[in-house]
Design a protein around this motif. Structure first.
Motif, PDB file in Angstrom:
ATOM      1  N   GLY A 191      -4.870   7.060 -14.427  1.00  0.00           N
ATOM      2  CA  GLY A 191      -3.652   7.772 -13.631  1.00  0.00           C
ATOM      3  C   GLY A 191      -3.671   6.379 -12.403  1.00  0.00           C
ATOM      4  N   GLY A 192      -2.410   6.922 -11.398  1.00  0.00           N
ATOM      5  CA  GLY A 192      -2.115   6.200 -10.382  1.00  0.00           C
ATOM      6  C   GLY A 192      -2.728   6.737  -9.052  1.00  0.00           C
ATOM      7  N   ALA A 193      -2.623   5.874  -8.049  1.00  0.00           N
ATOM      8  CA  ALA A 193      -2.985   6.371  -6.792  1.00  0.00           C
ATOM      9  C   ALA A 193      -2.040   7.410  -6.019  1.00  0.00           C
ATOM     10  N   LEU A 194      -2.134   7.947  -4.994  1.00  0.00           N
ATOM     11  CA  LEU A 194      -1.683   8.838  -4.177  1.00  0.00           C
ATOM     12  C   LEU A 194      -0.264   8.164  -3.902  1.00  0.00           C
ATOM     13  N   HIS A 195       0.706   9.136  -3.980  1.00  0.00           N
ATOM     14  CA  HIS A 195       2.172   8.514  -4.043  1.00  0.00           C
ATOM     15  C   HIS A 195       3.286   9.487  -3.851  1.00  0.00           C
ATOM     16  N   TRP A 196       4.361   9.032  -3.595  1.00  0.00           N
ATOM     17  CA  TRP A 196       5.465   9.863  -3.571  1.00  0.00           C
ATOM     18  C   TRP A 196       6.555   9.507  -4.782  1.00  0.00           C
ATOM     19  N   ASN A 246       3.305  -0.689   5.178  1.00  0.00           N
ATOM     20  CA  ASN A 246       3.999  -0.074   4.022  1.00  0.00           C
ATOM     21  C   ASN A 246       3.576   1.262   3.846  1.00  0.00           C
ATOM     22  N   PRO A 247       4.414   2.260   4.128  1.00  0.00           N
ATOM     23  CA  PRO A 247       3.940   3.615   4.107  1.00  0.00           C
ATOM     24  C   PRO A 247       3.175   4.036   2.689  1.00  0.00           C
ATOM     25  N   ARG A 248       3.850   3.598   1.835  1.00  0.00           N
ATOM     26  CA  ARG A 248       2.965   3.825   0.322  1.00  0.00           C
ATOM     27  C   ARG A 248       1.695   3.392   0.125  1.00  0.00           C
ATOM     28  N   GLU A 249       1.365   2.287   0.943  1.00  0.00           N
ATOM     29  CA  GLU A 249      -0.253   1.690   0.873  1.00  0.00           C
ATOM     30  C   GLU A 249      -0.737   2.456   2.033  1.00  0.00           C
ATOM     31  N   GLU A 250      -0.084   2.636   3.349  1.00  0.00           N
ATOM     32  CA  GLU A 250      -0.761   3.160   4.201  1.00  0.00           C
ATOM     33  C   GLU A 250      -1.358   4.532   4.072  1.00  0.00           C
ATOM     34  N   ILE A 252      -2.624   6.086   1.609  1.00  0.00           N
ATOM     35  CA  ILE A 252      -3.927   6.029   0.768  1.00  0.00           C
ATOM     36  C   ILE A 252      -5.101   5.778   1.677  1.00  0.00           C
ATOM     37  N   LYS A 253      -4.985   5.117   2.819  1.00  0.00           N
ATOM     38  CA  LYS A 253      -5.948   4.624   3.913  1.00  0.00           C
ATOM     39  C   LYS A 253      -6.174   5.732   4.613  1.00  0.00           C
ATOM     40  N   ILE A 254      -5.106   6.655   5.107  1.00  0.00           N
ATOM     41  CA  ILE A 254      -5.345   7.418   6.096  1.00  0.00           C
ATOM     42  C   ILE A 254      -5.649   8.972   5.616  1.00  0.00           C
ATOM     43  N   THR A 255      -5.414   9.171   4.523  1.00  0.00           N
ATOM     44  CA  THR A 255      -5.442  10.638   4.380  1.00  0.00           C
ATOM     45  C   THR A 255      -6.289  10.872   2.974  1.00  0.00           C
TER      46      THR A 255
END
Length: 306
Positions: A191-196, A246-250, A252-255
């Motif tokens: 599967g993939g990482a956290l995303h929208w 990039n919010p899609r990368e950020e 993953i780092k902050i939550t």
């Protein structure tokens, strides 16, 4: 039958130079809506168009052959499914669980259909890891089956969406299933990482997403994860980011997302502004889910993908 809209889809795929100079996003949304209303998945239609390259008359024949009628005796609920407590939870967290959305026996029927489609066997663990041609990571392009269609007409699922959208003018998608086998020394999570799954261009188009647990799913069984409450702060958070972030990368780092535990037959609905993901299965048997979303009749996606 809105053949003019489907002809536009046919042209878009095979003769893009013939597409009228219109709002492309709005046109695409309408084309997909028509397919969904006919009970046809977008993937199946595009696969047929790309690989068979039919003329429009052949495409019309294919559509008529593959469209689904509404099952006789389909129930419409008048009483609400979500309680005031459920709605308060939804407003706070951005997701809600519809308990017992379909019967357990229907879950078992759907499991059997997926096993048969994938040519795998619950009792033969080695078969779980033989990749099927219709698998892409966790996703399985399997949408056309009697039990999948029956699940889509769950009156409890539809009523919950109507409550959350505050309208009965909605239509359902025709989506895939997911198969997530346990990790072992030879197999790691696909599967993939956290995303929208929605554009982050503001204002973000309001929409809901949902999945049906076909198997009991504890925290370690490949549970759906999300970040509760993020729907309340996503706009201010996006506005606070520097232009080079990039919010899609950020995100993953902050939550850190949390697992949403539920049983077979339970349905999870979440707001599309919640970051979410699947997770590695540390259990003993594959996790199976069916995706099912409803959209309001006037839904349009963002013209710009961010």
């Amino acid at each position: 039958m809105p053949w003019n809209i489907l002809e536009n889809l046919w042209n878009r795929t095979l003769n893009p130079n013939k597409i009228a100079n219109t709002n492309e996003n709005l046109t695409w949304d309408k084309e997909i809506e028509i397919l969904y209303r006919l009970g046809i998945s977008m993937e199946d239609a595009l696969q047929y168009l790309y690989f068979e390259k039919p003329d429009f008359e052949a495409f019309k024949i294919w559509v008529n052959k593959n469209k689904k009628d509404i099952p006789l005796g389909t129930e419409e609920l008048t009483e609400n499914v979500l309680s005031s407590d459920d709605l308060e939870f939804w407003n706070t967290n951005g997701y809600v669980i519809v308990k017992n959305a379909i019967p357990k026996e229907d879950c078992k029927d759907t499991q059997r259909a997926i096993w048969d489609f994938l040519e795998m066997d619950l009792d033969k663990k080695e078969s779980w890891y033989k990749n099927h041609q219709e698998q892409k990571g966790l996703m399985v392009n399997f949408s056309d089956h009697e039990t999948l269609n029956r699940n889509r007409f769950s009156p409890r699922i539809k009523k919950a969406y109507e409550q959350l959208y505050n309208t009965t003018e909605i239509y359902k998608t025709i989506d895939k299933v997911s198969f997530n086998p346990p990790e072992n020394h030879e197999f790691t999570f696909l599967g993939g990482a956290l995303h929208w799954d929605v554009s982050l261009s503001q204002p973000i188009s309001f929409g809901l997403q949902g999945l049906l647990y076909l198997t009991d799913c504890g925290a370690q069984d490949g549970a759906f994860h999300c970040v509760p409450g993020f729907h309340k702060k996503i706009d201010s958070w996006l506005n606070s980011l520097k232009s080079d972030i990039n919010p899609r990368e950020e995100i993953i780092k902050i939550t850190q997302p949390v697992p949403i535990v539920a049983n077979a037959g339970d349905f999870i609905i979440w707001q599309n502004t919640l970051p979410h993901c699947a997770s590695a299965n540390q259990g003993t048997t594959p996790r199976m889910v069916q995706y099912l979303t409803y959209f309001p009749n006037d839904y349009t996606s963002s013209e710009k993908w961010i």
